[in-house]
Motif scaffolding. Structure first.
Motif, PDB file in Angstrom:
ATOM      1  N   UNK A  25      -6.990   6.030   4.316  1.00  0.00           N
ATOM      2  CA  UNK A  25      -5.442   5.988   4.127  1.00  0.00           C
ATOM      3  C   UNK A  25      -4.954   5.677   5.315  1.00  0.00           C
ATOM      4  N   UNK A  26      -5.331   5.898   7.121  1.00  0.00           N
ATOM      5  CA  UNK A  26      -4.805   5.472   8.012  1.00  0.00           C
ATOM      6  C   UNK A  26      -5.118   3.972   7.942  1.00  0.00           C
ATOM      7  N   UNK A  27      -6.331   3.389   7.691  1.00  0.00           N
ATOM      8  CA  UNK A  27      -7.131   1.504   8.131  1.00  0.00           C
ATOM      9  C   UNK A  27      -5.490   1.654   6.739  1.00  0.00           C
ATOM     10  N   UNK A  28      -5.749   1.372   5.299  1.00  0.00           N
ATOM     11  CA  UNK A  28      -4.929   0.873   4.228  1.00  0.00           C
ATOM     12  C   UNK A  28      -3.399   0.632   4.927  1.00  0.00           C
ATOM     13  N   UNK A  29      -3.135   1.965   5.224  1.00  0.00           N
ATOM     14  CA  UNK A  29      -1.756   1.990   5.785  1.00  0.00           C
ATOM     15  C   UNK A  29      -0.967   0.761   7.050  1.00  0.00           C
ATOM     16  N   UNK A  30      -2.723   0.991   7.788  1.00  0.00           N
ATOM     17  CA  UNK A  30      -2.773  -0.313   9.315  1.00  0.00           C
ATOM     18  C   UNK A  30      -2.886  -1.647   8.469  1.00  0.00           C
ATOM     19  N   UNK A  31      -3.639  -1.741   7.160  1.00  0.00           N
ATOM     20  CA  UNK A  31      -3.793  -3.030   7.173  1.00  0.00           C
ATOM     21  C   UNK A  31      -2.989  -3.508   6.389  1.00  0.00           C
ATOM     22  N   UNK A  32      -2.452  -2.862   5.914  1.00  0.00           N
ATOM     23  CA  UNK A  32      -0.725  -2.996   5.003  1.00  0.00           C
ATOM     24  C   UNK A  32       0.345  -3.255   5.768  1.00  0.00           C
ATOM     25  N   UNK A  33       0.509  -3.376   6.780  1.00  0.00           N
ATOM     26  CA  UNK A  33       1.244  -3.162   7.346  1.00  0.00           C
ATOM     27  C   UNK A  33       1.116  -3.588   9.008  1.00  0.00           C
TER      28      UNK A  33
ATOM     29  N   UNK B 184      -1.396  -8.812  -4.672  1.00  0.00           N
ATOM     30  CA  UNK B 184      -0.001  -8.495  -4.843  1.00  0.00           C
ATOM     31  C   UNK B 184       0.412  -7.979  -3.417  1.00  0.00           C
ATOM     32  N   UNK B 185      -0.152  -8.612  -2.089  1.00  0.00           N
ATOM     33  CA  UNK B 185       0.327  -8.764  -0.553  1.00  0.00           C
ATOM     34  C   UNK B 185       0.164  -7.052  -0.149  1.00  0.00           C
ATOM     35  N   UNK B 186      -0.823  -6.613  -0.900  1.00  0.00           N
ATOM     36  CA  UNK B 186      -1.541  -5.175   0.146  1.00  0.00           C
ATOM     37  C   UNK B 186      -0.629  -4.106  -0.652  1.00  0.00           C
ATOM     38  N   UNK B 187       0.948  -4.623  -1.613  1.00  0.00           N
ATOM     39  CA  UNK B 187       2.011  -3.609  -1.909  1.00  0.00           C
ATOM     40  C   UNK B 187       0.961  -2.152  -2.930  1.00  0.00           C
ATOM     41  N   UNK B 188       0.041  -2.177  -3.056  1.00  0.00           N
ATOM     42  CA  UNK B 188      -1.065  -1.190  -3.876  1.00  0.00           C
ATOM     43  C   UNK B 188      -2.368  -0.869  -3.099  1.00  0.00           C
ATOM     44  N   UNK B 189      -2.557  -0.523  -1.936  1.00  0.00           N
ATOM     45  CA  UNK B 189      -3.671  -0.812  -1.734  1.00  0.00           C
ATOM     46  C   UNK B 189      -3.885   0.566  -1.715  1.00  0.00           C
ATOM     47  N   UNK B 190      -2.836   1.520  -0.841  1.00  0.00           N
ATOM     48  CA  UNK B 190      -2.686   2.750  -0.592  1.00  0.00           C
ATOM     49  C   UNK B 190      -3.329   3.330  -1.837  1.00  0.00           C
ATOM     50  N   UNK B 191      -2.638   3.526  -3.046  1.00  0.00           N
ATOM     51  CA  UNK B 191      -3.339   4.016  -5.017  1.00  0.00           C
ATOM     52  C   UNK B 191      -4.483   3.497  -4.958  1.00  0.00           C
ATOM     53  N   UNK B 192      -4.913   1.974  -4.577  1.00  0.00           N
ATOM     54  CA  UNK B 192      -5.712   1.412  -4.615  1.00  0.00           C
ATOM     55  C   UNK B 192      -7.100   2.199  -3.748  1.00  0.00           C
ATOM     56  N   UNK B 193      -7.244   2.340  -2.575  1.00  0.00           N
ATOM     57  CA  UNK B 193      -8.135   2.952  -2.104  1.00  0.00           C
ATOM     58  C   UNK B 193      -8.325   4.355  -2.577  1.00  0.00           C
ATOM     59  N   UNK B 194      -7.392   5.630  -2.765  1.00  0.00           N
ATOM     60  CA  UNK B 194      -7.657   6.551  -2.941  1.00  0.00           C
ATOM     61  C   UNK B 194      -8.369   6.236  -4.605  1.00  0.00           C
TER      62      UNK B 194
END
Length: 190
Positions: free
Chosen positions: A87-95, A168-178
Motif C-alpha cells: 500500500x505504501x509502495x503504491x502510494x509512492x509510485x503514484x505520487x 489511467x495514470x495510476x489513479x486506481x493503483x491503491x485499489x488495484x493493489x488491494x
C-alpha cells in the motif's frame, strides 16, 4: 550544504525528465537549465548522463528501504506487513516520479549502456522475509514456498502498477493493489 542541495535538485529534475520522456530524449543541458545551474555544475556532480541515470536508480533503493524500515518499525508482521508495504509502495509510485523513473531507466538500460542496479532484489528479500513470518504465524499454508511466492507477488505488484499507469495514470493503483492481495491470499492463506 549548497553542493548537496544542488545535487539533490539535479537528481530530482533528472528523475522527473527521465520518467516523463525517457533516457534518450533528455539532455544534461535541459536538466541544467531546469535546475538553473550550468552544465558544468551537472558534470561536477555526475561525470556523464549514464552516471546520473545510475544515481537516479540508486535513489530508488533508498526509497524502498525507507518503506521497509517504516513498516517493520510499526511492528507489523506477516501478511499485515506485506499489505502495508504494498500500500505504501503504491502510494509512492503514484505520487513520486523519483521512484517511478528507475523503472523506466531499467527498461531502457540497453540504451544507457551501463549496468544499472537491480531494484527487485530488495523487494524479493523483504517479501520473502514477511512470508516466512506469516508461515510461522500460521497465516500462510505450510506448503507454500516463500521465495517462489515472493517472486510472483513482486511481479504482480510491478505489473499492476505498470498497467494502472498505462490505463489511467495510476489513479486506481491503491485499489488495484488491494484487489491483487485479495486474489493472492486466496491461493496462499492458511
Amino acid at each position: 550544504m549548497q553542493r548537496q542541495r544542488t545535487r539533490d535538485a539535479i537528481l530530482k529534475a533528472a528523475a522527473e525528465e527521465f520518467e516523463r520522456r525517457g533516457y534518450a530524449a533528455v539532455s544534461l543541458s535541459e536538466i541544467a537549465a531546469r535546475v538553473e545551474v550550468t552544465k558544468g555544475s551537472v558534470y561536477f556532480h555526475f561525470p556523464s548522463k549514464a552516471d546520473l541515470a545510475t544515481a537516479v536508480v540508486h535513489t530508488y533503493s533508498s526509497a524502498w528501504q525507507t518503506i521497509v524500515d517504516g513498516v517493520e518499525g510499526s511492528r507489523a508482521e506477516g501478511l499485515e506487513a506485506l499489505r502495508q508495504l504494498s500500500a505504501e509502495a503504491a502510494r509512492i509510485y503514484r505520487d513520486d516520479a523519483g521512484v517511478r523513473a528507475p523503472l523506466r531507466l531499467m527498461r531502457e538500460s540497453d540504451v544507457i549502456g551501463v549496468d544499472l542496479p537491480t531494484p527487485f532484489l530488495p523487494w524479493l528479500d523483504a517479501v520473502t522475509r514477511q512470508l516466512v513470518v506469516a508461515q510461522e504465524r500460521k497465516e500462510v499454508r505450510a506448503d507454500v514456498d516463500p521465495q517462489a511466492v515472493a517472486w510472483h507477488i513482486v511481479s504482480c505488484f510491478f505489473g499492476t502498477q505498470e498497467i494502472s499507469h498505462q490505463l489511467n495514470g495510476r489513479k486506481d493503483l491503491a485499489d488495484r493493489v488491494d484487489a491483487m492481495w485479495d486474489l493472492v491470499l486466496r491461493g496462499i492463506a492458511a
